[in-house]
Design a protein around this motif. Structure first.
Motif, PDB file in Angstrom:
ATOM      1  N   THR A 141      34.790  92.003  53.149  1.00  0.00           N
ATOM      2  CA  THR A 141      36.120  91.701  52.625  1.00  0.00           C
ATOM      3  C   THR A 141      37.113  91.479  53.765  1.00  0.00           C
ATOM      4  O   THR A 141      37.961  90.578  53.700  1.00  0.00           O
ATOM      5  N   LYS A 142      36.988  92.278  54.817  1.00  0.00           N
ATOM      6  CA  LYS A 142      37.914  92.134  55.944  1.00  0.00           C
ATOM      7  C   LYS A 142      37.734  90.780  56.619  1.00  0.00           C
ATOM      8  O   LYS A 142      38.716  90.124  56.967  1.00  0.00           O
ATOM      9  N   PHE A 143      36.491  90.347  56.799  1.00  0.00           N
ATOM     10  CA  PHE A 143      36.248  89.057  57.432  1.00  0.00           C
ATOM     11  C   PHE A 143      36.811  87.926  56.579  1.00  0.00           C
ATOM     12  O   PHE A 143      37.448  87.002  57.102  1.00  0.00           O
ATOM     13  N   ARG A 144      36.598  87.992  55.267  1.00  0.00           N
ATOM     14  CA  ARG A 144      37.132  86.945  54.384  1.00  0.00           C
ATOM     15  C   ARG A 144      38.652  86.923  54.442  1.00  0.00           C
ATOM     16  O   ARG A 144      39.275  85.859  54.376  1.00  0.00           O
ATOM     17  N   GLY A 145      39.269  88.117  54.576  1.00  0.00           N
ATOM     18  CA  GLY A 145      40.720  88.166  54.706  1.00  0.00           C
ATOM     19  C   GLY A 145      41.200  87.513  55.988  1.00  0.00           C
ATOM     20  O   GLY A 145      42.198  86.775  55.984  1.00  0.00           O
ATOM     21  N   LEU A 146      40.474  87.738  57.079  1.00  0.00           N
ATOM     22  CA  LEU A 146      40.843  87.112  58.356  1.00  0.00           C
ATOM     23  C   LEU A 146      40.709  85.597  58.280  1.00  0.00           C
ATOM     24  O   LEU A 146      41.532  84.857  58.821  1.00  0.00           O
ATOM     25  N   VAL A 147      39.652  85.133  57.610  1.00  0.00           N
ATOM     26  CA  VAL A 147      39.466  83.693  57.442  1.00  0.00           C
ATOM     27  C   VAL A 147      40.619  83.105  56.639  1.00  0.00           C
ATOM     28  O   VAL A 147      41.140  82.023  56.961  1.00  0.00           O
ATOM     29  N   ALA A 148      41.063  83.820  55.599  1.00  0.00           N
ATOM     30  CA  ALA A 148      42.178  83.337  54.788  1.00  0.00           C
ATOM     31  C   ALA A 148      43.460  83.265  55.616  1.00  0.00           C
ATOM     32  O   ALA A 148      44.218  82.288  55.525  1.00  0.00           O
ATOM     33  N   VAL A 149      43.707  84.292  56.432  1.00  0.00           N
ATOM     34  CA  VAL A 149      44.902  84.286  57.287  1.00  0.00           C
ATOM     35  C   VAL A 149      44.851  83.131  58.270  1.00  0.00           C
ATOM     36  O   VAL A 149      45.849  82.438  58.501  1.00  0.00           O
ATOM     37  N   PHE A 150      43.665  82.901  58.851  1.00  0.00           N
ATOM     38  CA  PHE A 150      43.520  81.799  59.798  1.00  0.00           C
ATOM     39  C   PHE A 150      43.769  80.456  59.104  1.00  0.00           C
ATOM     40  O   PHE A 150      44.436  79.578  59.654  1.00  0.00           O
ATOM     41  N   ALA A 151      43.244  80.307  57.882  1.00  0.00           N
ATOM     42  CA  ALA A 151      43.425  79.056  57.161  1.00  0.00           C
ATOM     43  C   ALA A 151      44.903  78.803  56.865  1.00  0.00           C
ATOM     44  O   ALA A 151      45.402  77.673  57.014  1.00  0.00           O
ATOM     45  N   VAL A 152      45.615  79.849  56.458  1.00  0.00           N
ATOM     46  CA  VAL A 152      47.053  79.708  56.195  1.00  0.00           C
ATOM     47  C   VAL A 152      47.794  79.339  57.471  1.00  0.00           C
ATOM     48  O   VAL A 152      48.700  78.492  57.469  1.00  0.00           O
ATOM     49  N   SER A 153      47.409  79.954  58.591  1.00  0.00           N
ATOM     50  CA  SER A 153      48.054  79.646  59.867  1.00  0.00           C
ATOM     51  C   SER A 153      47.844  78.187  60.256  1.00  0.00           C
ATOM     52  O   SER A 153      48.756  77.530  60.772  1.00  0.00           O
ATOM     53  N   VAL A 154      46.635  77.683  60.003  1.00  0.00           N
ATOM     54  CA  VAL A 154      46.361  76.284  60.320  1.00  0.00           C
ATOM     55  C   VAL A 154      47.217  75.360  59.469  1.00  0.00           C
ATOM     56  O   VAL A 154      47.754  74.357  59.951  1.00  0.00           O
TER      57      VAL A 154
END
Length: 247
Positions: free
Chosen positions: A182-195
């Motif tokens: 879950t933590k990794f998926r959350g980091l991916v989501a944050v990265f996607a929003v940042s992009v």
């Protein structure tokens, strides 16, 4: 040409004993790798399909796997890798290495399997890895794969538990090949929003309510996007160093 190459490679893998499903997954991974790397010619990148099929179906000693051996390739994130390695190591899965896309390549022979245990260490550069390996070898640890600056080690569980490491029966091979916390998926989501925010800051008028062409707003959004990416990368590096685990 690449379509013909991969069709022939798939046929050769199956002919050399690789299960149909694994052969299809391997060819799909190789196709994706070739596309992402921008390499135009599969033959130029991997060599003749016959020789490449030989390499993919041989173990690290250059011999064919023994009859009845099971193979399984899977990947995870840094928050679940050690938990899963030891969980499946207890089921007899031995990691033989990591492939070019970062998957753990495992093998197990029913009836002759033993339990394994694993650990992950960080080392920067060949000298640190050699020193790390030399320090762990007296306790029976041997390197079994490397990804970026992370080195994985394995040893038979009998080295620490004795007879309790005996494996009377092996459960069926896992159906899954991807394990993300879950933590990794959350980091991916944050990265996607940042992009996305970064793209908006570069001038794509997706959100009309924000005037990104005003210098102050532009710099603020740009700084927030870049800061999100850097903060995420710093967090991952810190979690690797601290050995953070998650499910």
């Amino acid at each position: 040409m690449n379509t013909e190459y991969f069709a022939e490679l798939s046929r050769l893998l199956v002919a050399r004993g690789m299960p149909d499903q694994e052969a299809a997954a391997t060819v799909a991974d190789l196709t994706g790798y070739l596309t992402e790397s921008g390499k135009p010619d599969a033959r130029e990148e991997f060599g003749p399909p016959e020789a490449f099929a030989d390499r993919l179906t041989r173990d690290h000693d250059g011999e064919r796997p023994e009859a009845g051996a099971e193979t399984w390739k899977w990947t995870s994130d840094i928050y679940t890798d050690r938990l899963l390695l030891n969980r499946y190591g207890a089921e007899g899965w031995e990691v033989e290495g990591l492939d070019f896309v970062g998957r753990f390549v495992c093998r197990r022979t029913p009836g002759a399997a033993m339990r394994w245990e694993y650990r992950r260490e960080s080392a920067h550069g060949a000298k640190q890895r050699e020193e790390l390996t030399a320090g762990l070898e007296p306790d029976g640890w041997e390197p079994c794969g490397r990804w970026l600056h992370m080195t994985y080690f394995k040893r038979p569980l009998a080295a620490s538990t004795g007879p309790a490491a005996d494996l009377a029966a092996t459960p069926p091979p896992p159906a899954r090949h991807l394990f993300f916390s879950t933590k990794f998926r959350g980091l991916v989501a944050v990265f996607a929003v940042s992009v996305v925010v970064f793209a908006l800051a570069l001038g794509f008028d997706v959100v009309d309510a924000i005037d990104l062409h005003r210098p102050a707003v532009y710099l603020a959004v740009l700084g927030a996007a870049a800061g999100g990416v850097l903060f995420g990368w710093y967090g991952v590096r810190r979690d690797i160093a601290n050995g953070v685990e998650s499910r």
